[in-house]
Design an enzyme around this catalytic site. Sequence first.
Site, PDB file in Angstrom:
ATOM      1  N   HIS A  16      -5.251  -2.651   1.150  1.00 28.61           N
ATOM      2  CA  HIS A  16      -6.331  -2.175   0.251  1.00 28.61           C
ATOM      3  C   HIS A  16      -6.445  -3.068  -0.991  1.00 28.61           C
ATOM      4  CE1 HIS A  16      -6.072   1.590   2.622  1.00 28.61           C
ATOM      5  NE2 HIS A  16      -4.761   1.412   2.492  1.00 28.61           N
TER       6      HIS A  16
ATOM      7  N   SER B   1     -18.668 -27.445 -12.332  1.00 26.41           N
ATOM      8  CA  SER B   1     -19.906 -26.760 -12.692  1.00 26.41           C
ATOM      9  C   SER B   1     -20.769 -27.703 -13.507  1.00 26.41           C
ATOM     10  CB  SER B   1     -19.560 -25.513 -13.505  1.00 26.41           C
ATOM     11  OG  SER B   1     -20.613 -25.177 -14.374  1.00 26.41           O
TER      12      SER B   1
ATOM     13  N   LYS C 271     -14.642 -25.371 -15.293  1.00 25.83           N
ATOM     14  CA  LYS C 271     -14.643 -24.826 -13.938  1.00 25.83           C
ATOM     15  C   LYS C 271     -14.089 -25.789 -12.888  1.00 25.83           C
ATOM     16  CE  LYS C 271     -16.137 -21.342 -12.633  1.00 25.83           C
ATOM     17  NZ  LYS C 271     -17.522 -20.879 -12.481  1.00 25.83           N
TER      18      LYS C 271
ATOM     19  N   GLU D  94     -15.914 -21.208   0.104  1.00 25.55           N
ATOM     20  CA  GLU D  94     -17.077 -20.319   0.009  1.00 25.55           C
ATOM     21  C   GLU D  94     -18.118 -20.689   1.063  1.00 25.55           C
ATOM     22  OE1 GLU D  94     -18.359 -20.041  -4.223  1.00 25.55           O
ATOM     23  OE2 GLU D  94     -16.367 -20.842  -4.570  1.00 25.55           O
TER      24      GLU D  94
END
Length: 456
Positions: free
Chosen positions: A155, A276, A282, A289
Amino acid sequence: MQLWQGRFQKALDPKTNDFNSSIKFDSRMFREDIEGSLAHAAMLHAQEIISAEDLKAITEGLTAIKAEIESGELEIDPNAEDIHTFVEGELTARVGAAGKRLHTARSRNDQVALDIRLYLRKACDALYGQLTDLIAVLCNKAEQYNSAVMPGYTHMQRAQPITFGHHLMAYAEMLLRDKERLLDAKKRMNYSPLGACALAGTTYNTDREMTAKALGFDGAMQNSLDAVSDRDFCMELTSVLSILMVHLSRFSEEIVLWCSWEFKFVELDDAFSTGSSIMPQKKNPDITELIRGKSGRVFGDLMTLLTAMKGLPLAYNKDMQEDKEAIFDAFDTVEMCLTAFIPMLDTMTALPENMRKAAAGGFINATDCADYLVSKGLPFRDAYKATGEIVALCIEKGLTLETLPLESYKAICDLFDDGVYKAIDLDKCVNDRTSLGGPAPKNVLAQVERVRGLNR
Ligand code: ARG
Protein backbone atom coordinates in the site's frame (compact mmCIF):
# COMPACT_ATOMS: atom_id res chain seq x y z
CA MET A 1 1.54 -0.93 -61.57
CA GLN A 2 -1.43 -2.84 -60.26
CA LEU A 3 -1.39 -6.62 -60.25
CA TRP A 4 -5.07 -6.85 -60.86
CA GLN A 5 -5.13 -5.74 -64.49
CA GLY A 6 -7.52 -7.27 -67.01
CA ARG A 7 -10.86 -6.81 -65.38
CA PHE A 8 -10.39 -3.08 -64.87
CA GLN A 9 -10.68 -0.27 -67.38
CA LYS A 10 -9.19 2.45 -65.17
CA ALA A 11 -6.36 2.89 -62.72
CA LEU A 12 -7.29 3.39 -59.09
CA ASP A 13 -8.10 6.96 -58.08
CA PRO A 14 -4.80 8.38 -56.74
CA LYS A 15 -6.04 9.36 -53.28
CA THR A 16 -7.82 6.06 -52.96
CA ASN A 17 -4.59 4.39 -53.98
CA ASP A 18 -2.89 6.05 -51.01
CA PHE A 19 -5.66 4.85 -48.75
CA ASN A 20 -5.52 1.32 -50.09
CA SER A 21 -1.74 1.03 -50.16
CA SER A 22 0.31 -0.54 -47.39
CA ILE A 23 3.72 0.20 -48.89
CA LYS A 24 4.53 2.86 -46.27
CA PHE A 25 4.53 0.26 -43.55
CA ASP A 26 5.15 -3.07 -45.24
CA SER A 27 8.25 -2.18 -47.26
CA ARG A 28 10.32 -3.10 -44.19
CA MET A 29 9.50 -6.73 -45.08
CA PHE A 30 11.28 -6.65 -48.44
CA ARG A 31 13.92 -9.17 -47.37
CA GLU A 32 11.34 -11.62 -46.07
CA ASP A 33 9.20 -11.18 -49.17
CA ILE A 34 12.16 -12.04 -51.38
CA GLU A 35 13.27 -14.91 -49.15
CA GLY A 36 9.76 -16.40 -49.40
CA SER A 37 9.67 -15.94 -53.17
CA LEU A 38 13.04 -17.64 -53.60
CA ALA A 39 11.82 -20.68 -51.66
CA HIS A 40 8.55 -20.71 -53.57
CA ALA A 41 10.31 -20.56 -56.95
CA ALA A 42 12.70 -23.37 -55.97
CA MET A 43 9.72 -25.50 -55.02
CA LEU A 44 7.87 -24.70 -58.26
CA HIS A 45 10.86 -25.91 -60.20
CA ALA A 46 11.41 -29.02 -58.06
CA GLN A 47 7.76 -29.91 -58.73
CA GLU A 48 8.24 -29.31 -62.45
CA ILE A 49 5.89 -26.36 -62.49
CA ILE A 50 8.47 -23.89 -63.81
CA SER A 51 11.61 -24.52 -65.87
CA ALA A 52 15.23 -24.36 -64.74
CA GLU A 53 15.72 -21.21 -66.86
CA ASP A 54 12.78 -19.51 -65.19
CA LEU A 55 14.09 -20.44 -61.75
CA LYS A 56 17.50 -19.06 -62.64
CA ALA A 57 16.08 -15.80 -63.96
CA ILE A 58 13.82 -15.40 -60.89
CA THR A 59 16.61 -16.22 -58.44
CA GLU A 60 19.09 -13.85 -60.05
CA GLY A 61 16.51 -11.12 -60.42
CA LEU A 62 15.32 -11.33 -56.82
CA THR A 63 18.85 -11.54 -55.44
CA ALA A 64 19.82 -8.39 -57.35
CA ILE A 65 16.66 -6.57 -56.23
CA LYS A 66 17.38 -7.38 -52.59
CA ALA A 67 21.00 -6.20 -52.85
CA GLU A 68 19.94 -3.00 -54.61
CA ILE A 69 17.24 -2.14 -52.08
CA GLU A 70 19.75 -2.77 -49.30
CA SER A 71 22.38 -0.53 -50.90
CA GLY A 72 19.84 2.18 -51.65
CA GLU A 73 20.38 1.87 -55.38
CA LEU A 74 16.80 0.75 -55.90
CA GLU A 75 14.15 2.92 -54.31
CA ILE A 76 10.88 1.34 -53.29
CA ASP A 77 8.06 3.06 -55.17
CA PRO A 78 5.90 4.88 -52.62
CA ASN A 79 2.89 4.52 -54.90
CA ALA A 80 3.09 0.74 -55.11
CA GLU A 81 0.14 -1.07 -53.58
CA ASP A 82 2.33 -3.09 -51.26
CA ILE A 83 5.77 -4.65 -51.02
CA HIS A 84 4.65 -7.87 -52.69
CA THR A 85 3.37 -5.95 -55.70
CA PHE A 86 6.50 -3.85 -55.88
CA VAL A 87 8.94 -6.76 -55.83
CA GLU A 88 6.99 -8.77 -58.38
CA GLY A 89 6.62 -5.76 -60.66
CA GLU A 90 10.31 -4.96 -60.44
CA LEU A 91 11.23 -8.59 -61.13
CA THR A 92 9.00 -8.78 -64.17
CA ALA A 93 10.42 -5.51 -65.50
CA ARG A 94 13.86 -7.12 -65.28
CA VAL A 95 13.34 -10.73 -66.31
CA GLY A 96 10.07 -10.70 -68.25
CA ALA A 97 7.93 -13.85 -68.47
CA ALA A 98 9.82 -15.73 -65.75
CA GLY A 99 8.82 -12.96 -63.32
CA LYS A 100 5.20 -13.41 -64.32
CA ARG A 101 5.45 -17.13 -63.51
CA LEU A 102 6.58 -16.58 -59.92
CA HIS A 103 3.06 -16.08 -58.60
CA THR A 104 1.89 -19.50 -59.86
CA ALA A 105 0.26 -21.44 -57.01
CA ARG A 106 0.53 -18.52 -54.61
CA SER A 107 -1.55 -15.54 -53.54
CA ARG A 108 -0.67 -12.38 -51.69
CA ASN A 109 -2.84 -13.77 -48.92
CA ASP A 110 -0.47 -16.61 -48.07
CA GLN A 111 2.49 -14.42 -49.07
CA VAL A 112 1.73 -11.66 -46.58
CA ALA A 113 0.96 -14.17 -43.81
CA LEU A 114 4.35 -15.72 -44.53
CA ASP A 115 6.28 -12.43 -44.67
CA ILE A 116 4.96 -11.22 -41.32
CA ARG A 117 5.91 -14.50 -39.69
CA LEU A 118 9.42 -14.40 -41.12
CA TYR A 119 9.83 -10.79 -40.04
CA LEU A 120 8.51 -11.36 -36.52
CA ARG A 121 10.68 -14.41 -36.04
CA LYS A 122 13.73 -12.17 -36.33
CA ALA A 123 12.12 -9.47 -34.20
CA CYS A 124 11.50 -12.07 -31.48
CA ASP A 125 15.15 -13.11 -31.55
CA ALA A 126 16.34 -9.51 -31.25
CA LEU A 127 13.98 -8.85 -28.36
CA TYR A 128 15.05 -12.07 -26.66
CA GLY A 129 18.65 -10.83 -26.81
CA GLN A 130 17.70 -7.47 -25.26
CA LEU A 131 15.83 -9.18 -22.44
CA THR A 132 18.83 -11.38 -21.78
CA ASP A 133 21.00 -8.27 -21.53
CA LEU A 134 18.57 -6.58 -19.17
CA ILE A 135 18.42 -9.60 -16.87
CA ALA A 136 22.22 -9.74 -16.84
CA VAL A 137 22.36 -6.09 -15.73
CA LEU A 138 19.81 -6.81 -13.00
CA CYS A 139 21.84 -9.75 -11.74
CA ASN A 140 25.00 -7.63 -11.55
CA LYS A 141 23.22 -4.85 -9.65
CA ALA A 142 21.51 -7.29 -7.32
CA GLU A 143 24.83 -8.90 -6.55
CA GLN A 144 26.38 -5.50 -5.87
CA TYR A 145 23.55 -4.46 -3.54
CA ASN A 146 22.74 -7.86 -2.06
CA SER A 147 22.93 -6.56 1.52
CA ALA A 148 21.61 -2.99 1.06
CA VAL A 149 18.70 -2.85 3.50
CA MET A 150 15.64 -0.99 2.25
CA PRO A 151 12.01 -0.80 3.24
CA GLY A 152 9.67 -3.17 1.45
CA TYR A 153 6.22 -1.67 0.90
CA THR A 154 2.61 -2.69 0.76
CA HIS A 155 0.00 0.00 0.00
CA MET A 156 3.06 2.28 -0.42
CA GLN A 157 3.42 2.09 3.36
CA ARG A 158 6.66 0.83 4.84
CA ALA A 159 6.02 -2.81 5.63
CA GLN A 160 9.03 -5.05 6.30
CA PRO A 161 12.75 -4.77 5.65
CA ILE A 162 14.11 -6.22 2.42
CA THR A 163 17.29 -5.69 0.44
CA PHE A 164 17.72 -3.72 -2.77
CA GLY A 165 19.16 -6.82 -4.42
CA HIS A 166 16.02 -8.72 -3.50
CA HIS A 167 13.83 -6.01 -4.99
CA LEU A 168 15.80 -6.03 -8.25
CA MET A 169 15.65 -9.79 -8.53
CA ALA A 170 11.85 -9.64 -8.40
CA TYR A 171 12.04 -7.89 -11.79
CA ALA A 172 14.54 -10.44 -13.07
CA GLU A 173 11.97 -13.16 -12.36
CA MET A 174 9.26 -11.30 -14.28
CA LEU A 175 11.58 -10.79 -17.23
CA LEU A 176 12.54 -14.46 -17.28
CA ARG A 177 8.85 -15.28 -17.64
CA ASP A 178 8.58 -12.70 -20.42
CA LYS A 179 11.38 -14.47 -22.26
CA GLU A 180 9.66 -17.80 -21.84
CA ARG A 181 6.35 -16.41 -23.09
CA LEU A 182 8.14 -14.95 -26.11
CA LEU A 183 9.74 -18.29 -26.99
CA ASP A 184 6.45 -20.05 -26.53
CA ALA A 185 4.57 -17.64 -28.83
CA LYS A 186 7.34 -17.90 -31.38
CA LYS A 187 7.12 -21.68 -31.34
CA ARG A 188 3.39 -21.57 -32.11
CA MET A 189 3.96 -19.00 -34.88
CA ASN A 190 6.60 -21.11 -36.58
CA TYR A 191 4.41 -22.92 -39.13
CA SER A 192 4.28 -21.95 -42.78
CA PRO A 193 1.14 -20.62 -44.46
CA LEU A 194 2.88 -20.55 -47.87
CA GLY A 195 1.03 -22.52 -50.53
CA ALA A 196 -2.39 -22.06 -48.94
CA CYS A 197 -2.80 -19.61 -51.84
CA ALA A 198 -5.82 -17.31 -51.76
CA LEU A 199 -7.78 -19.57 -49.40
CA ALA A 200 -8.44 -22.87 -51.09
CA GLY A 201 -5.03 -24.28 -51.92
CA THR A 202 -4.30 -25.14 -55.52
CA THR A 203 -4.64 -27.79 -58.19
CA TYR A 204 -0.91 -27.65 -58.95
CA ASN A 205 1.22 -30.39 -57.49
CA THR A 206 2.95 -28.16 -54.93
CA ASP A 207 5.09 -29.29 -52.01
CA ARG A 208 4.24 -27.09 -49.03
CA GLU A 209 6.44 -29.06 -46.64
CA MET A 210 9.41 -28.33 -48.88
CA THR A 211 9.00 -24.55 -48.66
CA ALA A 212 8.20 -24.78 -44.95
CA LYS A 213 11.44 -26.63 -44.36
CA ALA A 214 13.52 -24.38 -46.61
CA LEU A 215 12.27 -21.34 -44.68
CA GLY A 216 13.08 -22.83 -41.29
CA PHE A 217 9.53 -23.59 -40.16
CA ASP A 218 8.58 -26.54 -38.00
CA GLY A 219 6.04 -27.56 -40.63
CA ALA A 220 3.26 -26.33 -42.88
CA MET A 221 -0.07 -25.05 -41.58
CA GLN A 222 -2.62 -27.79 -42.07
CA ASN A 223 -5.76 -25.93 -43.15
CA SER A 224 -5.55 -23.48 -46.04
CA LEU A 225 -8.38 -21.28 -44.76
CA ASP A 226 -6.76 -21.02 -41.36
CA ALA A 227 -3.36 -20.40 -42.90
CA VAL A 228 -4.47 -17.18 -44.59
CA SER A 229 -6.93 -16.03 -41.90
CA ASP A 230 -4.82 -16.55 -38.83
CA ARG A 231 -3.34 -13.59 -37.03
CA ASP A 232 -3.24 -15.28 -33.62
CA PHE A 233 0.51 -14.89 -33.61
CA CYS A 234 0.22 -11.11 -33.90
CA MET A 235 -2.28 -10.95 -31.04
CA GLU A 236 -0.31 -13.40 -28.95
CA LEU A 237 3.00 -11.61 -29.42
CA THR A 238 1.43 -8.24 -28.69
CA SER A 239 -0.02 -9.75 -25.51
CA VAL A 240 3.44 -10.93 -24.57
CA LEU A 241 4.81 -7.45 -25.28
CA SER A 242 2.01 -5.84 -23.30
CA ILE A 243 2.80 -7.92 -20.23
CA LEU A 244 6.47 -7.07 -20.65
CA MET A 245 5.56 -3.37 -20.85
CA VAL A 246 3.55 -3.72 -17.64
CA HIS A 247 6.75 -4.94 -15.98
CA LEU A 248 8.90 -2.18 -17.46
CA SER A 249 6.28 0.39 -16.54
CA ARG A 250 6.03 -0.74 -12.91
CA PHE A 251 9.81 -0.74 -12.64
CA SER A 252 9.92 2.71 -14.24
CA GLU A 253 7.33 4.00 -11.81
CA GLU A 254 9.46 2.81 -8.90
CA ILE A 255 12.56 4.45 -10.35
CA VAL A 256 10.63 7.72 -10.71
CA LEU A 257 9.75 7.50 -7.01
CA TRP A 258 13.25 6.45 -5.99
CA CYS A 259 14.73 9.47 -7.82
CA SER A 260 12.56 11.95 -5.90
CA TRP A 261 14.03 13.87 -2.98
CA GLU A 262 11.38 12.24 -0.80
CA PHE A 263 13.09 8.89 -1.42
CA LYS A 264 16.50 9.47 -3.02
CA PHE A 265 17.19 5.76 -3.11
CA VAL A 266 18.94 5.97 -6.48
CA GLU A 267 20.81 8.41 -8.67
CA LEU A 268 20.56 8.19 -12.45
CA ASP A 269 23.59 8.94 -14.56
CA ASP A 270 23.49 12.41 -16.17
CA ALA A 271 23.60 10.76 -19.59
CA PHE A 272 20.18 9.23 -18.86
CA SER A 273 18.47 12.18 -17.18
CA THR A 274 17.05 15.45 -18.43
CA GLY A 275 16.80 18.99 -17.13
CA SER A 276 14.10 21.62 -17.03
CA SER A 277 13.89 24.68 -19.26
CA ILE A 278 13.12 26.95 -16.30
CA MET A 279 14.00 25.22 -13.02
CA PRO A 280 17.80 25.01 -12.81
CA GLN A 281 17.79 22.48 -9.98
CA LYS A 282 15.82 19.82 -11.85
CA LYS A 283 17.13 16.43 -12.88
CA ASN A 284 14.25 14.47 -14.28
CA PRO A 285 13.86 10.73 -14.91
CA ASP A 286 12.26 11.28 -18.33
CA ILE A 287 13.26 7.89 -19.75
CA THR A 288 11.31 6.02 -17.12
CA GLU A 289 8.32 8.31 -17.51
CA LEU A 290 8.34 7.76 -21.27
CA ILE A 291 8.45 4.02 -20.80
CA ARG A 292 5.51 4.24 -18.42
CA GLY A 293 3.71 6.33 -21.02
CA LYS A 294 4.62 4.15 -23.98
CA SER A 295 3.22 1.06 -22.30
CA GLY A 296 -0.17 2.51 -23.27
CA ARG A 297 0.79 2.45 -26.93
CA VAL A 298 1.58 -1.23 -26.81
CA PHE A 299 -1.70 -2.03 -25.03
CA GLY A 300 -3.38 0.06 -27.74
CA ASP A 301 -1.71 -2.03 -30.43
CA LEU A 302 -3.09 -5.16 -28.79
CA MET A 303 -6.56 -3.62 -28.76
CA THR A 304 -6.18 -2.66 -32.44
CA LEU A 305 -5.38 -6.23 -33.37
CA LEU A 306 -8.09 -7.84 -31.27
CA THR A 307 -10.70 -5.43 -32.59
CA ALA A 308 -9.59 -5.71 -36.21
CA MET A 309 -9.87 -9.50 -36.09
CA LYS A 310 -12.92 -10.13 -33.96
CA GLY A 311 -15.64 -9.77 -36.60
CA LEU A 312 -13.89 -11.11 -39.67
CA PRO A 313 -15.46 -13.96 -41.58
CA LEU A 314 -12.98 -16.42 -43.09
CA ALA A 315 -10.74 -16.06 -44.98
CA TYR A 316 -8.68 -12.95 -45.91
CA ASN A 317 -10.29 -9.54 -45.51
CA LYS A 318 -8.57 -6.25 -46.20
CA ASP A 319 -9.08 -5.27 -42.54
CA MET A 320 -6.12 -7.56 -41.91
CA GLN A 321 -3.79 -5.10 -43.59
CA GLU A 322 -4.13 -3.13 -40.33
CA ASP A 323 -2.21 -5.86 -38.50
CA LYS A 324 1.21 -4.65 -39.57
CA GLU A 325 1.19 -1.11 -38.22
CA ALA A 326 0.05 -2.41 -34.86
CA ILE A 327 2.45 -5.32 -34.53
CA PHE A 328 5.42 -3.34 -35.88
CA ASP A 329 4.66 -0.43 -33.58
CA ALA A 330 4.51 -2.78 -30.61
CA PHE A 331 7.91 -4.31 -31.43
CA ASP A 332 9.48 -0.95 -32.31
CA THR A 333 8.24 0.62 -29.10
CA VAL A 334 9.51 -2.18 -26.88
CA GLU A 335 12.83 -2.19 -28.69
CA MET A 336 13.26 1.57 -28.18
CA CYS A 337 12.24 1.35 -24.53
CA LEU A 338 14.77 -1.39 -23.82
CA THR A 339 17.51 0.37 -25.78
CA ALA A 340 17.20 3.32 -23.41
CA PHE A 341 16.35 1.40 -20.25
CA ILE A 342 19.21 -1.12 -20.21
CA PRO A 343 22.14 1.35 -20.12
CA MET A 344 20.14 3.65 -17.84
CA LEU A 345 19.81 0.84 -15.33
CA ASP A 346 23.36 -0.26 -15.82
CA THR A 347 24.69 3.20 -14.91
CA MET A 348 22.21 3.85 -12.10
CA THR A 349 23.76 4.05 -8.63
CA ALA A 350 21.91 3.08 -5.49
CA LEU A 351 22.20 5.14 -2.30
CA PRO A 352 22.11 2.49 0.43
CA GLU A 353 22.47 5.05 3.27
CA ASN A 354 19.18 6.66 2.24
CA MET A 355 17.47 3.32 1.86
CA ARG A 356 18.62 2.42 5.31
CA LYS A 357 17.43 5.70 6.79
CA ALA A 358 14.01 5.08 5.31
CA ALA A 359 14.07 1.53 6.64
CA ALA A 360 14.83 2.79 10.13
CA GLY A 361 11.60 4.80 10.26
CA GLY A 362 8.06 3.55 9.90
CA PHE A 363 8.39 0.60 12.31
CA ILE A 364 9.22 -1.91 9.60
CA ASN A 365 10.67 -4.20 12.27
CA ALA A 366 7.37 -4.41 14.16
CA THR A 367 6.67 -7.89 12.79
CA ASP A 368 10.09 -8.96 14.09
CA CYS A 369 9.25 -7.47 17.48
CA ALA A 370 6.06 -9.56 17.54
CA ASP A 371 8.00 -12.64 16.39
CA TYR A 372 10.37 -12.04 19.31
CA LEU A 373 7.45 -12.33 21.75
CA VAL A 374 6.35 -15.48 19.93
CA SER A 375 9.82 -16.91 20.55
CA LYS A 376 9.16 -16.23 24.25
CA GLY A 377 6.06 -18.42 24.09
CA LEU A 378 3.30 -15.86 23.42
CA PRO A 379 0.72 -16.82 20.74
CA PHE A 380 1.21 -14.70 17.57
CA ARG A 381 -2.15 -12.89 17.83
CA ASP A 382 -1.33 -11.70 21.37
CA ALA A 383 2.20 -10.75 20.35
CA TYR A 384 0.75 -8.78 17.44
CA LYS A 385 -1.58 -6.85 19.78
CA ALA A 386 1.15 -6.07 22.32
CA THR A 387 3.45 -4.84 19.55
CA GLY A 388 0.67 -2.69 18.15
CA GLU A 389 0.35 -1.02 21.57
CA ILE A 390 4.10 -0.49 21.65
CA VAL A 391 4.04 1.17 18.22
CA ALA A 392 1.18 3.43 19.35
CA LEU A 393 3.22 4.37 22.44
CA CYS A 394 6.29 5.15 20.32
CA ILE A 395 4.23 7.37 18.02
CA GLU A 396 2.80 9.17 21.05
CA LYS A 397 6.28 9.74 22.51
CA GLY A 398 8.02 10.47 19.22
CA LEU A 399 10.29 7.41 19.64
CA THR A 400 11.18 4.36 17.54
CA LEU A 401 11.28 0.70 18.54
CA GLU A 402 15.05 1.08 18.87
CA THR A 403 14.86 4.08 21.23
CA LEU A 404 11.90 3.05 23.40
CA PRO A 405 13.24 2.21 26.90
CA LEU A 406 12.93 -1.36 28.17
CA GLU A 407 10.63 -0.32 31.06
CA SER A 408 8.08 0.90 28.53
CA TYR A 409 8.31 -2.45 26.70
CA LYS A 410 7.87 -4.33 29.95
CA ALA A 411 4.93 -2.17 31.00
CA ILE A 412 3.04 -3.49 27.99
CA CYS A 413 4.27 -7.09 28.13
CA ASP A 414 6.50 -8.52 30.82
CA LEU A 415 7.96 -11.12 28.48
CA PHE A 416 10.25 -8.43 27.03
CA ASP A 417 13.89 -8.28 28.06
CA ASP A 418 16.82 -6.44 26.50
CA GLY A 419 17.17 -9.17 23.86
CA VAL A 420 14.40 -7.29 22.03
CA TYR A 421 16.87 -4.70 20.75
CA LYS A 422 18.91 -7.38 19.06
CA ALA A 423 15.76 -8.96 17.63
CA ILE A 424 14.67 -5.74 15.95
CA ASP A 425 18.09 -4.84 14.57
CA LEU A 426 17.52 -4.20 10.87
CA ASP A 427 20.47 -6.23 9.65
CA LYS A 428 19.41 -9.14 11.76
CA CYS A 429 15.82 -8.82 10.56
CA VAL A 430 17.01 -9.06 6.99
CA ASN A 431 19.74 -11.65 7.51
CA ASP A 432 17.31 -13.99 9.25
CA ARG A 433 14.75 -13.84 6.45
CA THR A 434 16.25 -16.90 4.79
CA SER A 435 13.01 -18.66 3.83
CA LEU A 436 12.96 -19.70 0.18
CA GLY A 437 12.81 -16.59 -2.02
CA GLY A 438 13.40 -14.26 0.91
CA PRO A 439 15.47 -11.04 1.05
CA ALA A 440 18.48 -12.19 3.11
CA PRO A 441 21.75 -11.33 1.32
CA LYS A 442 22.68 -14.98 0.95
CA ASN A 443 19.28 -15.70 -0.59
CA VAL A 444 19.77 -12.82 -3.01
CA LEU A 445 23.12 -14.21 -4.08
CA ALA A 446 21.54 -17.63 -4.57
CA GLN A 447 18.78 -16.07 -6.67
CA VAL A 448 21.35 -14.26 -8.77
CA GLU A 449 23.18 -17.49 -9.41
CA ARG A 450 20.00 -19.34 -10.32
CA VAL A 451 18.80 -16.61 -12.69
CA ARG A 452 22.21 -16.31 -14.34
CA GLY A 453 22.05 -20.03 -15.04
CA LEU A 454 18.61 -19.70 -16.66
CA ASN A 455 19.35 -16.49 -18.56
CA ARG A 456 20.60 -17.88 -21.83
N1 ARG B 1 -1.17 -5.50 -48.48
C1 ARG B 1 -2.01 -6.61 -48.16
C2 ARG B 1 -2.01 -6.83 -46.64
O1 ARG B 1 -1.15 -6.30 -46.03
C3 ARG B 1 -1.51 -7.85 -48.83
C4 ARG B 1 -2.55 -8.87 -49.06
C5 ARG B 1 -3.49 -8.40 -50.10
N2 ARG B 1 -4.42 -9.41 -50.46
C6 ARG B 1 -5.52 -9.08 -51.09
N3 ARG B 1 -6.32 -10.06 -51.40
N4 ARG B 1 -5.85 -7.84 -51.33
O2 ARG B 1 -2.86 -7.47 -46.09
